[in-house]
Design an enzyme around this catalytic site. Structure first.
Site, PDB file in Angstrom:
ATOM      1  N   ASP A 283     -14.455   2.396  -4.246  1.00 26.18           N
ATOM      2  CA  ASP A 283     -13.310   2.029  -3.408  1.00 26.18           C
ATOM      3  C   ASP A 283     -13.497   0.640  -2.795  1.00 26.18           C
ATOM      4  OD1 ASP A 283     -10.852   2.350  -2.194  1.00 26.18           O
ATOM      5  OD2 ASP A 283     -11.370   4.247  -1.221  1.00 26.18           O
ATOM      6  N   MET A 284     -12.395   0.055  -2.318  1.00 29.59           N
ATOM      7  CA  MET A 284     -12.405  -1.251  -1.640  1.00 29.59           C
ATOM      8  C   MET A 284     -11.166  -1.308  -0.766  1.00 29.59           C
ATOM      9  SD  MET A 284     -11.326  -4.603  -1.359  1.00 29.59           S
ATOM     10  CE  MET A 284     -10.443  -5.182  -2.808  1.00 29.59           C
TER      11      MET A 284
ATOM     12  N   TRP B 177       0.844  -1.190   0.000  1.00 33.87           N
ATOM     13  CA  TRP B 177       0.000   0.000   0.000  1.00 33.87           C
ATOM     14  C   TRP B 177       0.880   1.240   0.000  1.00 33.87           C
ATOM     15  CZ3 TRP B 177      -0.390   3.903   3.753  1.00 33.87           C
ATOM     16  CH2 TRP B 177      -1.377   4.862   3.484  1.00 33.87           C
TER      17      TRP B 177
ATOM     18  N   ASP C  61      -2.776   5.652  -3.208  1.00 30.88           N
ATOM     19  CA  ASP C  61      -3.097   6.620  -2.166  1.00 30.88           C
ATOM     20  C   ASP C  61      -1.907   7.527  -1.861  1.00 30.88           C
ATOM     21  OD1 ASP C  61      -5.707   5.892  -1.816  1.00 30.88           O
ATOM     22  OD2 ASP C  61      -5.379   4.694  -0.018  1.00 30.88           O
TER      23      ASP C  61
ATOM     24  N   ASP D 139     -15.354  10.201   1.030  1.00 36.14           N
ATOM     25  CA  ASP D 139     -15.940   9.482   2.160  1.00 36.14           C
ATOM     26  C   ASP D 139     -16.546  10.438   3.193  1.00 36.14           C
ATOM     27  OD1 ASP D 139     -16.569   7.527   3.981  1.00 36.14           O
ATOM     28  OD2 ASP D 139     -14.534   6.773   4.227  1.00 36.14           O
TER      29      ASP D 139
END
EC number: 3.2.1.22
Length: 730
Positions: free
Chosen positions: A479-480, A200, A549, A368
């Site tokens: 998103d997930m 990530w 991200d 979000d």
């Protein structure tokens, strides 16, 4: 005609513009005879395979011909248990508990165009003349198992799409334990393996290593293609570079657990295989049922990694991505996530949109926190109802306020997840993936909804359909944010629990097909904590993906460079964010951040209301510039010039198909005292044309720019960059 069959020799010859792929029937076994540079069909193609008796440890299935051993025959779809001891393409367990099968040729068909893979994403044709497809049907006469191998060869792309369909023609169930998409045997071992690895916020870093005896492999067991590995593997000759040398690419059009490996075995050959990861996979085939594997796309290039990449780029951009946005220029957006996180209201959102309008931004994306009681990331996923505390007049009103400022309106969702603290979970605790009696492991305070269930998919469709139908949305970020654990379903029988992970993907694809076809005016962008599901399967439904991200420009050089090994620039979301950067706390100039972000689908991820006047002017120039060049960036041919994995400098350029227009981006991460006066050699230009450098009046021949280069001596300081626009003189 790209597919030829010589019945007398049992030889299938698949031809694209520059590539040949040959299959030879050897005593009924389909054997791989050749894959590489194009061969003339009217030339002598005999003797591509050589046979020789080996030691008794490599058994002979044909007593009268001891030169044939399945342990050395380069089979097109090899099995285990009947004398091939290498990695098999498939494995089954029969009703009597045995696992031995043996496939031989039964029939074949050559079809115009490319049949659709039912329920699975795949590359496609718009007209039958674009491709031909060979369907090679094999059978195991003892068990009643048959397999249809599908090969599509494209007329204008040096690519071959492969898949397999396994059928149970017996009267008893057959259990699949392994069902890969493609297997290719190479006659030697002189290769490097190249793949994309990371984590990530550090996705798709380029890894290259020499093959050695044994297995070099990558995989995912996380329920998605993952941040850690990407469903792609390439073999390169050791002397292959970005511009020259032989390269073979293998890319899987799938978003779930996968495996890809190169096995170097005892006789100095290499077997490459790719497909669904057999770990924790099984599939029950009842009599008369079939199982379709995902598709693997094979690309051969004699022009190095760059040539392979551009083939994937053109194919995936025009014959994998679909819908009205496939060929359209993508909008410049601002996303409020790093600007506000969960702390916003309608007035704050409108203020950011108003500033964006002044700068020339075209789309606002509400991230979000707009639904349920989502004040933190520990609640409300699944409750897709607007939060009237933050948005008293609702989403539709906010969207209209944004539109009144001249911007389109987009919205973030995470439909595949559910929060334990949600009305949905309280009403349907069995709707998540779980195993009875086991804890339900949470990540980011959320669980994974069971997308194999039709009732779950129907609920999500109804909620999203309602919002899409009542709010003027033109963009969705899907998103997930976690991987799968306790992979079990309350709706599936005990003997089929090994099917859940794949059935999840089939269910997800079904839902995406319904939504994207039902709302063609919405641009969907895939996201999984950034690039955790950046794969061809998702691109079939959503033509772009949030690349990572991590928005730090220096880190993005590697991430975007590595992503471009397979994926076109039109699929990469790339934004300017605030500094110090929220992921690595690095401070870089706005111009440097802009040049990196303009090498993708451009946008901003920060609070525009906090820009200084100087920053606003810089942003205006960036946005105006990107509007001029985005067609070239998103639809042009990419040439990677200098790798961030090999030094302090990075360079790439975009060239129009007619070679009339080009744009060069050059980046230097750290300044170097008394360093050499560097230049960059360009690629992709027409050597016979002269090119003018925009803004300077300087004119250089394409041959000079590619052979001698262009000086970068004016680039100074840390985190510095330069953009050079070139236009052919008439």
């Amino acid at each position: 005609m790209p597919i030829f069959f010589d019945e007398a020799k049992g030889l299938f010859h698949l031809q694209s513009r520059n590539t040949s792929y040959l299959i030879q029937l050897v005593h009924g076994y389909p054997a791989h005879a050749y894959f590489g540079a194009k061969l003339r069909h009217d030339s002598n193609l005999e003797g591509l395979l050589t046979f020789q008796e080996r030691a008794s440890f490599s058994p002979n299935p044909i007593p009268e011909d001891k030169s044939i051993s399945l342990d050395s025959l380069p089979q097109e779809y090899p099995q285990y248990g009947t004398s091939d001891f290498r990695s098999p393409a498939y494995q089954v367990r029969l009703a009597n508990g045995t696992r031995a099968t043996e496939l031989t040729y039964r029939s074949h068909r050559i079809l115009p165009g490319k049949p659709v893979l039912e329920g699975l994403p795949s590359v496609y044709t718009e007209q039958d003349r674009e491709a031909e497809t060979l369907e090679l049907e094999l059978e195991d006469r003892v068990s009643g198992l048959s397999i249809v191998l599908s090969y599509t060869v494209f007329t204008d792309f040096d690519a071959i799409a492969r898949s397999a369909q396994l059928r149970n023609e017996s009267g008893e169930p057959i259990q699949l334990e392994r069902a890969l998409s493609a297997s290719v045997d190479f006659p030697d071992v002189s290769y490097d393996a190249l793949y994309l690895s990371g984590a990530w916020a550090r996705e798709r870093h380029v890894q290259r290593r020499r093959l050695a005896p044994g297995v070099t492999g990558i995989s995912s067991r996380r329920g998605s293609s993952s941040h850690q590995q990407n469903p792609f593997l390439a073999l390169l000759r050791p002397d292959a570079t970005e511009q020259r040398g032989e390269v073979y690419g293998f890319s899987l059009v799938y978003s779930g657990n996968f495996t890809a490996e190169a096995e170097v075995e005892q006789f100095g050959t290499t077997r490459v295989s790719i497909g669904i990861n057999p770990f924790d996979f099984n599939w029950k085939l009842a009599p008369g049922e079939s199982f379709q594997t995902p598709e693997a796309v094979l690309v051969y290039s004699a022009e190095g990694l760059g040539g392979m990449s551009r083939t994937y780029h053109r194919l995936y951009r025009t014959r994998l991505c679909r819908g009205q946005f496939r060929d359209q220029e993508r909008p410049i957006l601002v996303n409020n996530w790093e600007a506000t996180y969960f702390d916003f209201n309608a007035d704050k959102i409108e203020a950011i949109a108003k500033e964006g309008s002044k700068l020339g931004i075209e789309l606002f994306v509400l991230d979000d926190g707009w639904f349920g009681r989502r004040d933190r990331d520990n609640s409300s996923l699944g409750d897709w109802f607007e939060d009237r505390r933050k948005l008293p007049d609702g989403l539709a009103d906010l969207a209209h306020r944004v539109k009144e400022n001249g911007l389109q309106f987009g919205l973030w969702f995470e439909p595949e997840m559910v929060s334990p603290d949600s009305d949905l979970y309280r009403a349907h605790p069995d709707w998540c993936l779980h195993v009875p009696g086991r804890r339900r492991t949470e990540a980011r305070d959320q669980l994974v909804l069971d997308m194999s269930r039709s009732d779950v998919r129907q609920y999500l469709y109804e909620r999203l359909n309602d919002i899409f139908s009542t709010v003027p949305i033109t963009y969705v970020k899907w998103d997930m944010n976690r991987n799968m654990t306790e992979i079990g379903s309350a709706a599936i029988q005990a003997e089929r629990q090994g099917e859940v992970a794949h059935r999840y993907m089939l269910g997800l694809y079904e839902l995406l097909e319904r939504l994207t076809s039902g709302f063609p005016h919405i641009l969907f962008e895939s996201c999984s904590g950034g690039g955790g599901r950046f794969d061809p399967g998702m691109l079939y439904y959503m033509p772009q993906t949030w690349t990572s991200d991590d928005t730090d420009a220096a880190e993005r050089l590697k991430i975007q460079y590595g992503t471009s090994i397979v994926y076109p620039v039109s699929t990469m979301g790339a934004h300017i964010s605030a500094v110090p950067n929220h992921q690595v706390e690095r401070t870089t100039p706005l111009t440097f951040r802009g040049d990196v972000a303009m090498s993708g689908n451009f946008g901003y991820e920060l609070d525009l209301t906090r820009f200084t006047d100087e920053e606003k002017e810089t942003a205006k120039r960036q946005i105006a510039m990107y509007k001029e060049i985005r067609g070239l960036v998103q639809q042009g041919d990419l040439y990677r010039l200098q790798s961030p994995f090999e030094g302090n400098e990075t360079a790439w350029m975009f060239v129009s198909p007619d070679q009339e227009d080009a744009i060069l981006f050059y980046f230097r991460v750290l300044a170097e005292p008394n360093g050499p006066l560097r230049s960059v050699k360009l690629q992709g230009l027409d050597p016979a044309k002269d090119y003018e450098v925009a803004g300077s009046g300087e004119v250089y021949g394409g041959d000079r720019l590619m052979s001698a280069g262009l000086s970068m001596a004016s680039v100074r300081g840390d985190f510095s960059s330069k953009m050079v626009r070139l236009k052919a003189k008439r």
